[in-house]
Scaffold this motif. Sequence first.
Motif, PDB file in Angstrom:
ATOM      1  N   GLN A 132      10.919 -41.073  -0.739  1.00 36.49           N
ATOM      2  CA  GLN A 132      12.297 -41.468  -1.032  1.00 36.49           C
ATOM      3  C   GLN A 132      13.201 -41.334   0.170  1.00 36.49           C
ATOM      4  OE1 GLN A 132      13.706 -38.779  -4.241  1.00 36.49           O
ATOM      5  NE2 GLN A 132      15.231 -38.092  -2.758  1.00 36.49           N
TER       6      GLN A 132
ATOM      7  N   GLY B  68      15.034 -40.101  -6.128  1.00 38.93           N
ATOM      8  CA  GLY B  68      14.908 -41.555  -6.063  1.00 38.93           C
ATOM      9  C   GLY B  68      14.112 -42.095  -7.244  1.00 38.93           C
TER      10      GLY B  68
ATOM     11  N   THR C 131      21.084 -42.480  -6.889  1.00 41.98           N
ATOM     12  CA  THR C 131      19.904 -42.167  -6.074  1.00 41.98           C
ATOM     13  C   THR C 131      20.339 -42.046  -4.613  1.00 41.98           C
ATOM     14  OG1 THR C 131      19.445 -44.503  -5.694  1.00 41.98           O
ATOM     15  CG2 THR C 131      18.366 -43.487  -7.601  1.00 41.98           C
TER      16      THR C 131
END
Length: 278
Positions: free
Chosen positions: A29, A36, A209
């Motif tokens: 991520q 994420g 995110t």
Amino acid sequence: MGDRLKEGGRLKDGGRLKDKVAIVVGAGQSPGETIGNGRATAIQFAREGARVLLVDNRLDSARETQSIIESEGGQALAFEADITGEEDCRRMAGHCLETWGRIDILHNNVGIGERGKGFVDIAGEDWERFMNVNLKGMYLSCKTVIPSMIERRAGVIINISSIASLISTGAVAYKSSKAGVNALTQGLALECAPHGVRVNAILPGLMDTPMAVEGRMRAYHQTREEVSAPRNERVPLAGGMGTGWDVAHAAVFLASEEARFITGVLLPVDGGQSARVG
Ligand SMILES: NC(=O)c1ccc[n+]([C@@H]2O[C@H](COP(=O)([O-])OP(=O)(O)OC[C@H]3O[C@@H](n4cnc5c(N)ncnc54)[C@H](O)[C@@H]3O)[C@@H](O)[C@H]2O)c1
């Protein structure tokens, strides 16, 4: 990372993907405080009993996901590959088949976001990069995995698109690449259906995110509050933005036997945003 993000909002998981083998592409991520979409999905697949090949072009980040899964007693293996290259995709599928004998689930999470440019200012090479990473990469990973699924007459593919593919947004290159993901998903779903292979897409909305929030903080030199407040306000459902876990729970459902009659679906996970016209 708050408890809800750390735990995925569930106290107990397990069993819905028991004995399944999954590949999550983009299982690392972007750096940041929250989780994420790809990492949350890989963790949730493992919690539900799957063995997970964690594919990323940043091996260190895939290894972090592996550590989290192993710390919970799950089984996962980090694997370095750039999915814009056909040879890397072949290695990825081959490695999974050699290691675990089959591929039950292919989850295509890789995608890069577009920031700050109007259409006429998008350079040709930038347009190509969006198409390569967001669309061609999915074509290649599907192409290299599908033959083994067809041979076994079973398998599930989940492609991560975006509600930007459906609703108005200024990010034309990103939107076009994700509209391509929707078309790829529906076309593949019909072609694979007679072979017992299901293909669906998840269309995340505004998610909290690192890619979306920290990415914008860095690009526009804004605070977390300055990025998050207007994003929260745009979500119809109380509570504001979703999280990577919301995408992960939808992915578990689509990957599981509970969704055995579902294929060719473009599923928004967006707190109602795509239901609003105007
Ligand atoms: N966060 C949101 O608000 C939002 C909204 C809609 C859609 N999405 C979609 O969600 C997906 C990503 O979510 P995320 O939170 O996991 O992002 P992320 O950036 O945290 O993770 C993506 C991972 O993909 C890897 N990657 C990038 N290019 C690669 C390549 N060529 N080969 C292999 N790996 C590569 C990156 O290293 C990274 O670890 C994207 O498809 C994005 O378009 C996100």
